[in-house]
Design an enzyme around this catalytic site. Sequence first.
Site, PDB file in Angstrom:
ATOM      1  CB  THR A  76      -1.076   0.079   1.159  1.00 40.19           C
ATOM      2  OG1 THR A  76      -1.762  -1.127   1.053  1.00 40.19           O
ATOM      3  CG2 THR A  76      -1.750   1.411   1.372  1.00 40.19           C
ATOM      4  CG  ASN A 155      -6.939  -8.033  -5.436  1.00 36.79           C
ATOM      5  OD1 ASN A 155      -6.603  -7.169  -6.572  1.00 36.79           O
ATOM      6  ND2 ASN A 155      -7.295  -7.427  -4.408  1.00 36.79           N
ATOM      7  CD  GLN A 183      -2.896 -11.225  -4.471  1.00 39.22           C
ATOM      8  OE1 GLN A 183      -2.365 -12.375  -4.115  1.00 39.22           O
ATOM      9  NE2 GLN A 183      -3.350 -10.492  -3.192  1.00 39.22           N
ATOM     10  CB  SER A 203       2.793  -7.030   0.148  1.00 42.82           C
ATOM     11  OG  SER A 203       2.548  -7.114   1.359  1.00 42.82           O
ATOM     12  CG  HIS A 205       0.916  -9.564   4.001  1.00 45.96           C
ATOM     13  ND1 HIS A 205      -0.124 -10.016   3.848  1.00 45.96           N
ATOM     14  CD2 HIS A 205       1.049  -8.194   3.567  1.00 45.96           C
ATOM     15  CE1 HIS A 205      -1.069  -9.154   3.587  1.00 45.96           C
ATOM     16  NE2 HIS A 205      -0.273  -7.931   3.200  1.00 45.96           N
ATOM     17  CB  THR A 241      16.018   2.695  12.216  1.00 47.79           C
ATOM     18  OG1 THR A 241      16.251   3.945  12.862  1.00 47.79           O
ATOM     19  CG2 THR A 241      16.824   1.488  12.785  1.00 47.79           C
ATOM     20  CB  CYS A 329      -8.183  -4.085   1.568  1.00 48.17           C
ATOM     21  SG  CYS A 329      -6.509  -4.840   1.735  1.00 48.17           S
TER      22      CYS A 329
HETATM   23  N1  PLP Z   1      -2.184  -4.467  -3.990  1.00 45.71           N
HETATM   24  C1  PLP Z   1      -2.872  -6.027  -4.277  1.00 45.71           C
HETATM   25  C2  PLP Z   1      -2.845  -6.526  -5.566  1.00 45.71           C
HETATM   26  C3  PLP Z   1      -3.084  -6.520  -3.139  1.00 45.71           C
HETATM   27  O1  PLP Z   1      -3.792  -7.771  -3.306  1.00 45.71           O
HETATM   28  C4  PLP Z   1      -2.983  -5.985  -1.930  1.00 45.71           C
HETATM   29  C5  PLP Z   1      -3.201  -6.810  -0.432  1.00 45.71           C
HETATM   30  O2  PLP Z   1      -4.264  -7.607  -0.689  1.00 45.71           O
HETATM   31  C6  PLP Z   1      -2.030  -4.748  -1.854  1.00 45.71           C
HETATM   32  C7  PLP Z   1      -1.701  -4.098  -2.827  1.00 45.71           C
HETATM   33  C8  PLP Z   1      -1.695  -4.230  -0.532  1.00 45.71           C
HETATM   34  O3  PLP Z   1      -0.862  -4.781   0.204  1.00 45.71           O
HETATM   35  P1  PLP Z   1      -0.341  -4.607   1.675  1.00 45.71           P
HETATM   36  O4  PLP Z   1      -1.065  -5.481   2.532  1.00 45.71           O
HETATM   37  O5  PLP Z   1       1.159  -5.059   1.596  1.00 45.71           O
HETATM   38  O6  PLP Z   1      -0.302  -3.256   1.902  1.00 45.71           O
END
Ligand code: PLP
Length: 391
Positions: A76, A155, A183, A203, A205, A241, A329
């Site tokens: 994000t 996603n 993704q 990202s 995670h 940091t 989200c």
């Molecule tokens: N972009 C896409 C396509 C995503 O699926 C997501 C999270 O679901 C994000 C951005 C946002 O990622 P983050 O959780 O690292 O902010």
Amino acid sequence: MNLFKRRVYLDNNATTQVSKAVRKTMNRVLKYQWGNPSAGYQKGKTANGVIKKAREQVANAINGHPHEIYFTSCATEANNMVLKLLSDHFYPTKTKIITSPIEHSSVLKTLEYLKTKGIDVQYCPVDQYGFVLVDELKKQIDDNTFLICCMLANNEIGTIQPIKEIGEIAKENNIYFHTDAVQAIGNIPINLKELNIDLLSLSAHKFHGPKGVGVLYIRKGVKISNMIHGGGQEKNMRAGTENVAGIVGLGKAIELATIDIEKKSKYLITLRERLIKGIMESIPDTILNGDPINRLPGNVNVCFKYIEGESILLMLEIKGICASSGSACTSGSLNPSHVLLAIGLPHEIAHGSLRLTLSEENTQEEIEYVLETLPPIIQNLRNMSPLINKK
Ligand code: PLP
């Protein structure tokens, strides 16, 4: 299957479990390599060294150069930064950004904000499978355009965009090209040089790394100002940091996620196809969303007519299955998915969506369990549905 102890986790596009190898690597950092990477003594140099290694791991995974890799707190942040900083750089000489209506909210909401600052945002339409209409995109480009922003894979519905073609169009027109590859990474190969990508977001995670750490790739030569002002971290681009353990975890995770990608993808496609076939054969009035072939290996997204996605999720949860109706989200809202609306589904059908997203940790046995469990849930909900009675 002992479901009292075990949950079937099918929401891997929302987040993935941190792998054992990544946890081990991070624990080592937290225990021994906790120095401030900016410090000049050995403890600092050690922390700096592990960050350097992670930067190389990311660069290797996407065929970039370590100098082009910047660590952020999440995708994000990376998406926000690209859009806001490039707009700052070009405004008022050039003011137009072209994007798609099916981007993640971190892109769409940032663009909404930028509209209030005078940026002209054009949405290139997508077809019924979610593919960007490339001919329309070409028509939207003019002398005022400075950026094309198009995700690599969606996603929600998993559609993989013709990113190479879009990258070439951007290059021919001297426009920057940013792709959100959150993704795609670890699921399909990404070679930055082949795809003409100037900027890319990731990202950790989403590929068995930790939360709170992401990547912004900025191709050498792209002019962009500092993201966060302060100390000199990340070559002055993003002060603060560093999250050393997170960054090292991301490095390890991306290395593991991009090794043997073909084998992993083949396995996921086998599970995905079994799931899609099983659902489509056993549950009538079901629509498969996204392209049947050109989709993420682990993505299944369907709409069941006459019922609500949220009620399906509650019933699945009782049976130990974690799933989603769309993007994590936005799933707090009761509005239907903007992606499903953009591909042309009417509101009442878009409301009945279910997204099941797989990782290599899922098993054939789990898929069979879902295929046993889902049809009676849908049948029960339809029996109660006022919509079906009106049929
Ligand atoms: N972009 C896409 C396509 C995503 O699926 C997501 C999270 O679901 C994000 C951005 C946002 O990622 P983050 O959780 O690292 O902010």
